[in-house]
Design a protein around this motif. Structure first.
Motif, PDB file in Angstrom:
ATOM      1  N   PHE A 113       0.809  -1.218   0.000  1.00  0.00           N
ATOM      2  CA  PHE A 113       0.000   0.000   0.000  1.00  0.00           C
ATOM      3  C   PHE A 113       0.843   1.270   0.000  1.00  0.00           C
ATOM      4  O   PHE A 113       0.379   2.325  -0.410  1.00  0.00           O
ATOM      5  N   ASP A 114       2.071   1.132   0.481  1.00  0.00           N
ATOM      6  CA  ASP A 114       2.951   2.305   0.530  1.00  0.00           C
ATOM      7  C   ASP A 114       3.272   2.861  -0.856  1.00  0.00           C
ATOM      8  O   ASP A 114       3.851   3.930  -0.965  1.00  0.00           O
ATOM      9  N   ILE A 116       0.845   3.114  -3.411  1.00  0.00           N
ATOM     10  CA  ILE A 116      -0.338   3.621  -4.109  1.00  0.00           C
ATOM     11  C   ILE A 116      -0.339   5.139  -4.142  1.00  0.00           C
ATOM     12  O   ILE A 116      -0.518   5.764  -5.173  1.00  0.00           O
ATOM     13  N   ALA A 161      -6.650  -1.950   3.274  1.00  0.00           N
ATOM     14  CA  ALA A 161      -6.011  -0.672   3.587  1.00  0.00           C
ATOM     15  C   ALA A 161      -6.509  -0.154   4.931  1.00  0.00           C
ATOM     16  O   ALA A 161      -5.738   0.344   5.749  1.00  0.00           O
TER      17      ALA A 161
ATOM     18  N   LEU B 158      -9.156   4.638  -2.353  1.00  0.00           N
ATOM     19  CA  LEU B 158      -7.967   3.842  -2.063  1.00  0.00           C
ATOM     20  C   LEU B 158      -6.752   4.740  -1.960  1.00  0.00           C
ATOM     21  O   LEU B 158      -5.884   4.560  -1.106  1.00  0.00           O
ATOM     22  N   GLN B 159      -6.707   5.732  -2.827  1.00  0.00           N
ATOM     23  CA  GLN B 159      -5.589   6.667  -2.779  1.00  0.00           C
ATOM     24  C   GLN B 159      -5.613   7.497  -1.504  1.00  0.00           C
ATOM     25  O   GLN B 159      -4.586   7.719  -0.869  1.00  0.00           O
ATOM     26  N   ALA B 161      -6.911   6.522   1.269  1.00  0.00           N
ATOM     27  CA  ALA B 161      -6.522   5.596   2.338  1.00  0.00           C
ATOM     28  C   ALA B 161      -5.013   5.427   2.364  1.00  0.00           C
ATOM     29  O   ALA B 161      -4.388   5.398   3.423  1.00  0.00           O
ATOM     30  N   SER B 162      -4.435   5.332   1.172  1.00  0.00           N
ATOM     31  CA  SER B 162      -2.990   5.168   1.071  1.00  0.00           C
ATOM     32  C   SER B 162      -2.254   6.385   1.627  1.00  0.00           C
ATOM     33  O   SER B 162      -1.239   6.271   2.311  1.00  0.00           O
ATOM     34  N   ILE B 165      -2.280   6.159   5.243  1.00  0.00           N
ATOM     35  CA  ILE B 165      -1.263   5.203   5.690  1.00  0.00           C
ATOM     36  C   ILE B 165       0.109   5.858   5.702  1.00  0.00           C
ATOM     37  O   ILE B 165       0.862   5.739   6.660  1.00  0.00           O
ATOM     38  N   SER B 166       0.403   6.592   4.634  1.00  0.00           N
ATOM     39  CA  SER B 166       1.699   7.274   4.565  1.00  0.00           C
ATOM     40  C   SER B 166       1.859   8.252   5.716  1.00  0.00           C
ATOM     41  O   SER B 166       2.915   8.344   6.340  1.00  0.00           O
ATOM     42  N   ARG B 169       2.497   6.386   8.912  1.00  0.00           N
ATOM     43  CA  ARG B 169       3.870   5.876   8.977  1.00  0.00           C
ATOM     44  C   ARG B 169       4.814   6.974   9.414  1.00  0.00           C
ATOM     45  O   ARG B 169       5.681   6.799  10.258  1.00  0.00           O
TER      46      ARG B 169
END
Lengths: 271, 271
Positions: A113-114, A116, A161, B158-159, B161-162, B165-166, B169
């Motif tokens: 996912f990192d 996308i 996700a 999805l983008q 969500a990504s 996530i980034s 992190r």
DNA sequence: CGGTAACTTGACGAACATCAATGTGAGTGG
DNA sequence: CCACTCACATTGATGTTCGTCAAGTTACCG
């Protein structure tokens, strides 16, 4: 890294999508998704059920040895990966050049996912052991998904996700709010849970990563990890020989993770 | 919380999807997506372009006052939210009953992903100020997306969500690896960047959250935040009057965040 | 005003990092 | 089979960052 379409070998099985498996460099063999033990948790299965081997969207199987990278930071995103066997480590290098271990992946889990957001992977994905992954090709040109992908599949991906987000939130909490011993206890419980989910014994397993990786991931010094292992062992919570770990008293481990159990602060104290 | 379909007022405008806006409890007015300033970054826009007002999938606009919650932990997931104006805070309560501030949201940003995995929201979403959000209805019954949603839209999600996530992190890195001053500097830079992205002055803005929220989010004691504000101020990096903040020396702030600049460790030292 | 929540400031100590030294086991090559 | 090596792991001593406690101070809202 992964040969995408050129080396595809078309097999008699043309009803289900076929997977290319590469053994030691160049040997390849095709496998049917139907035989895949991870099909039930794989987003490619539902989406690819109608694909033929050789189709550009068909999943690609790959074997790896310990230390090999699935992808590196900067690699162009071209799909997600499902762990079929083995254990993987996700890390990235910050702008100061310091390595940061962000996650580990177990069989049945999805990573990638990192890549996308932005179209390029930010993380380095390394195999910790002999293992195999299945690449699920996915292109996101602009705002259009790869032709093979339907809404159902994307919902599965969105859920994966979302799970990743939930885990990261949990991790932020662990890093920010918990003491070293609680962090390590949480870590062990998480590993144990995921081991169980992958079909392994949740109480006796081999730590697939080095103490360094554990420390890095938990943001603790290696020495602290080492001391905690000893502490937990002398408290009868776990039993460790090199990387083989056995959880002796799970109740107590959970108590440590949740603070009910006051660990003696053996660390950093003159004995 | 949000009345979904019952109070919908159908308007003359039936070509574009209409938005229901509720002013102070029960007053509602409909707005066209075409007039929305956030349309370019909104996943509902492309997906909903063909919807009529009253359709079950049409976006729903809502005004809120400071302290009001958009959703609570445990609420059933029924869609994502786009911030139209104002600032929002995401937090959750861990199993020990301790509140953890996980994120802040600025105009143009999307929240609600915490509810996709599991079907119920894990977080509490609170407005920090007068503001408004647009709910993007999304149902995920089993593995099937709401009928109104196409693959394109889900890719946008999805983008998003990504990206989330980034960001998480990055946050894990900040929490785990950085000293208090570097954390706070990173925090200010992040706020500044997002302020700019939302159309505000990146160098002079109002901190929308309390010191407590900042400390909680950065996993620092309130006292530490207070001391850092003073420290940065006396170093000529920022200028703060209550919650109004001005970045005086951005270069230096970036240097602190990246360690090039050794901050005098004024904290915890007998003067 | 007065009461409460938000914020500031100072003193102190604990938890953990850091430094340094030593131990250990898996390979490797003779 | 034994030395050699190198990465990984343990163990101890010392120091610093930041949390915690405690006591103000300031803004805010009736």
């Amino acid at each position: 890294m992964i040969a995408n379409t050129p080396n595809i070998i078309t097999t008699p099985n043309i009803i289900t999508p076929n997977i290319i498996e590469m053994n030691r460099e160049n040997r390849v063999r095709t496998v049917s998704c139907h035989d895949c033990t991870k099909a039930s948790v794989c987003p490619a299965y539902s989406a690819g059920a109608g694909l033929k081997a050789g189709d550009s969207g068909a999943p690609v199987h790959r074997n790896v040895r310990a230390g090999q990278n699935i992808y590196d930071a900067g690699d162009t995103f071209s799909g997600l990966y499902m762990v079929k066997s083995g254990f993987f480590k996700s890390s990235f290098i910050d702008y100061n050049g310091i390595l940061q271990v962000t996650d580990f992946f177990f069989p049945g889990e999805i990573f990638g996912f990192d890549g996308i957001d932005g179209g390029h992977h930010k993380a380095i994905l390394e195999a910790l052991d002999i293992g195999s992954v299945c690449k699920i090709p996915l292109t996101l040109d602009g705002r259009r998904a790869g032709v093979l992908w339907n809404a159902d599949t994307l919902v599965v991906l969105l859920q994966a996700a979302s799970e990743s987000i939930s885990r990261d939130r949990e991790m932020m909490y662990v890093l920010g709010k918990l003491s070293a011993s609680r962090r390590f206890a949480s870590f062990l419980l998480d590993i144990s849970r995921r081991m169980a989910k992958s079909g392994f014994d949740p109480d006796a397993f081999r730590l697939c990563m080095s103490r360094n990786d554990i420390g890095n991931n938990l943001c603790l010094a290696v020495e602290t990890v080492s001391r905690l292992i000893n502490q937990f062992q002398s408290q009868g919570i776990i039993r460790v020989v090199r990387r083989d770990l056995r959880i002796i008293d799970r109740r107590k481990l959970e108590a440590v993770a949740e603070r009910e159990f006051e660990t003696e602060h053996l660390i950093g104290k003159a004995s």
